[in-house]
Write an enzyme that holds these catalytic residues in place. Sequence first.
Site, PDB file in Angstrom:
ATOM      1  N   SER A 168       2.841  -0.907   8.261  1.00 52.16           N
ATOM      2  CA  SER A 168       3.807  -1.587   9.335  1.00 52.16           C
ATOM      3  C   SER A 168       2.890  -1.505  10.687  1.00 52.16           C
ATOM      4  CB  SER A 168       4.889  -0.452   9.780  1.00 52.16           C
ATOM      5  OG  SER A 168       5.798  -0.685   8.415  1.00 52.16           O
ATOM      6  N   SER A 220       6.061  -1.568  -2.093  1.00 55.07           N
ATOM      7  CA  SER A 220       6.020  -2.758  -3.394  1.00 55.07           C
ATOM      8  C   SER A 220       4.995  -2.202  -4.520  1.00 55.07           C
ATOM      9  CB  SER A 220       5.947  -4.117  -2.817  1.00 55.07           C
ATOM     10  OG  SER A 220       4.859  -4.297  -1.974  1.00 55.07           O
ATOM     11  N   GLY A 237       0.933  -1.264  -0.042  1.00 54.61           N
ATOM     12  CA  GLY A 237       0.134   0.048   0.040  1.00 54.61           C
ATOM     13  C   GLY A 237       0.837   1.186   0.132  1.00 54.61           C
ATOM     14  N   LEU A 238       0.326   2.438  -0.033  1.00 59.90           N
ATOM     15  CA  LEU A 238       1.001   3.753  -0.176  1.00 59.90           C
ATOM     16  C   LEU A 238       1.702   3.903   1.115  1.00 59.90           C
ATOM     17  CD1 LEU A 238      -1.813   5.848  -1.704  1.00 59.90           C
ATOM     18  CD2 LEU A 238       0.355   5.226  -2.933  1.00 59.90           C
ATOM     19  N   SER A 239       2.828   4.849   1.032  1.00 61.82           N
ATOM     20  CA  SER A 239       3.166   5.327   2.390  1.00 61.82           C
ATOM     21  C   SER A 239       2.272   5.879   3.254  1.00 61.82           C
ATOM     22  CB  SER A 239       4.323   6.301   1.993  1.00 61.82           C
ATOM     23  OG  SER A 239       5.138   6.765   3.352  1.00 61.82           O
ATOM     24  N   GLY A 240       2.127   5.564   4.577  1.00 66.14           N
ATOM     25  CA  GLY A 240       1.376   5.989   5.424  1.00 66.14           C
ATOM     26  C   GLY A 240       0.073   5.346   5.372  1.00 66.14           C
ATOM     27  N   ALA A 241      -0.101   4.393   4.684  1.00 63.39           N
ATOM     28  CA  ALA A 241      -1.239   3.639   4.565  1.00 63.39           C
ATOM     29  C   ALA A 241      -1.945   2.818   5.821  1.00 63.39           C
ATOM     30  CB  ALA A 241      -1.456   2.289   3.532  1.00 63.39           C
TER      31      ALA A 241
END
EC number: 2.7.1.25
Length: 207
Positions: free
Chosen positions: A46, A113, A39-43
């Site tokens: 993690s 990814s 997914g996008l950064s900040g989705a």
Amino acid sequence: MSSVIAQKDENVVWHQHAVTKTQRADLKQQKPAVLWFTGLSGAGKSTVAGALENRLAEQGFHTYLLDGDNVRHGLCSDLGFSTQDRRENIRRIGELAKLMADAGLIVLTAFISPHRAERQLVRDLLPEGEFIEVFVNTSLEVCEQRDPKGLYKKARAGEIANFTGIDSEYEVPLNPEIDLPAGEKGIEALVDLLVEQLTLRGVISPR
């Protein structure tokens, strides 16, 4: 720094171990799997993966979480962010995840990814059903509002080039095993959904 892939040596052969993958998994009373959070950064990749690992650990399951930032401190510290290096980054993580699954672990990976071809590359490394693509489905708008590292702000200002979602494309999974509505539900609800899916797929059983 660009990566260099060495040619395969025909004298290098795979060594079969006496203890099998099935035996390792049976000892852990679980089924090996690679949950690929994309997914996008900040989705929330993690965050959700970490919360799931906590839940599974509390229930006695054997896991390992591979995080995009962490691997760049060691295994992938020689790689930059060019297209070639990003591809090599995913290739290395895929091979590492495969080895961990061979050890009988439930592997959780949290990487943007962005390209389908690279995610397919990892899928092809694993037996049928062992790769579980988890699309952390959070809109660009919500990700920009969160912006925990201030990266979107820098990308919008032109301080970061080729930033996924801004001036570099993110290819949405076409048919992920799990489409996680991370922009709509809280962490506990998302973890409940994931545990339910893992149970239905036979990766874990109630304890």
